[in-house]
Motif scaffolding. Structure first.
Motif, mmCIF file in Angstrom:
data_model
loop_
_atom_site.group_PDB
_atom_site.id
_atom_site.type_symbol
_atom_site.label_atom_id
_atom_site.label_comp_id
_atom_site.label_asym_id
_atom_site.label_seq_id
_atom_site.Cartn_x
_atom_site.Cartn_y
_atom_site.Cartn_z
ATOM 1 N N LYS A 145 0.988 -1.171 -0.063
ATOM 2 C CA LYS A 145 0.146 -0.008 -0.052
ATOM 3 C C LYS A 145 0.809 1.304 -0.028
ATOM 4 O O LYS A 145 0.393 2.300 -0.535
ATOM 5 N N ALA A 146 2.054 1.234 0.592
ATOM 6 C CA ALA A 146 2.889 2.025 0.666
ATOM 7 C C ALA A 146 3.276 2.546 -0.598
ATOM 8 O O ALA A 146 3.728 3.746 -0.833
ATOM 9 N N THR A 147 3.704 1.692 -1.704
ATOM 10 C CA THR A 147 4.180 1.665 -2.786
ATOM 11 C C THR A 147 3.081 2.550 -3.497
ATOM 12 O O THR A 147 3.399 3.228 -4.665
ATOM 13 N N ILE A 148 1.779 2.107 -3.268
ATOM 14 C CA ILE A 148 0.749 2.926 -4.270
ATOM 15 C C ILE A 148 0.680 4.103 -3.744
ATOM 16 O O ILE A 148 0.498 4.957 -4.551
ATOM 17 N N THR A 149 0.574 4.583 -2.706
ATOM 18 C CA THR A 149 0.687 6.060 -2.130
ATOM 19 C C THR A 149 1.846 6.800 -2.508
ATOM 20 O O THR A 149 1.653 7.875 -2.857
#
Length: 133
Positions: free
Chosen positions: A16-20
């Motif tokens: 999810k951090a990569t997406i944000t």
């Protein structure tokens, strides 16, 4: 149907951090709703991050953790590596900016204090002084 950041991460097989980070850097576009949650169009997500095949989660996790020469997803890993390098570069720029600010503050001339500072009087001192005078 649009993805949330968590759903997008699962659909692409990344964190999810990569997406944000991708949203904040502009690599993919998305919108924030009234509650502050991201909504991402699936076509926009998969333009950058290919979808994970419909296989068991253990299988794609094992593929993601395997060395790059053993996977067919080297492009995904290279993109993630590039994003990490960019995040590191941004962190270094921010560190340097704060370092310059600290240097300027340490070089600034000291604030001069008056030669004879006025003594600070407490409440009772002021009270009794006014009563006498």
């Amino acid at each position: 149907m649009k993805y949330t950041a968590g759903q997008a991460a699962k659909a692409a097989g990344i964190s999810k951090a990569t997406i944000t980070r991708a949203l904040k850097s502009g690599k993919i576009s998305g919108t924030k709703d009234d509650s502050g949650a991201w909504t991402i169009d699936p076509a926009e997500l998969h333009r950058v991050f290919p979808p994970v095949a419909d296989e068991a989660p253990e299988t794609w996790i094992m593929k993601r953790s395997a060395p790059p020469e053993e996977t067919s997803e080297t492009g995904v890993l290279e993109r993630e590596n590039q994003m990490l390098r960019e995040a590191l570069a941004e962190a270094r720029q921010e560190r340097d900016r704060w370092h310059q600010i600290a240097e300027r503050l340490s070089i600034a001339p000291p604030v001069s204090a008056p030669d004879h500072p006025k003594p600070i009087m407490g409440f009772w001192s002021r009270f009794f002084r006014k009563g006498r005078g």
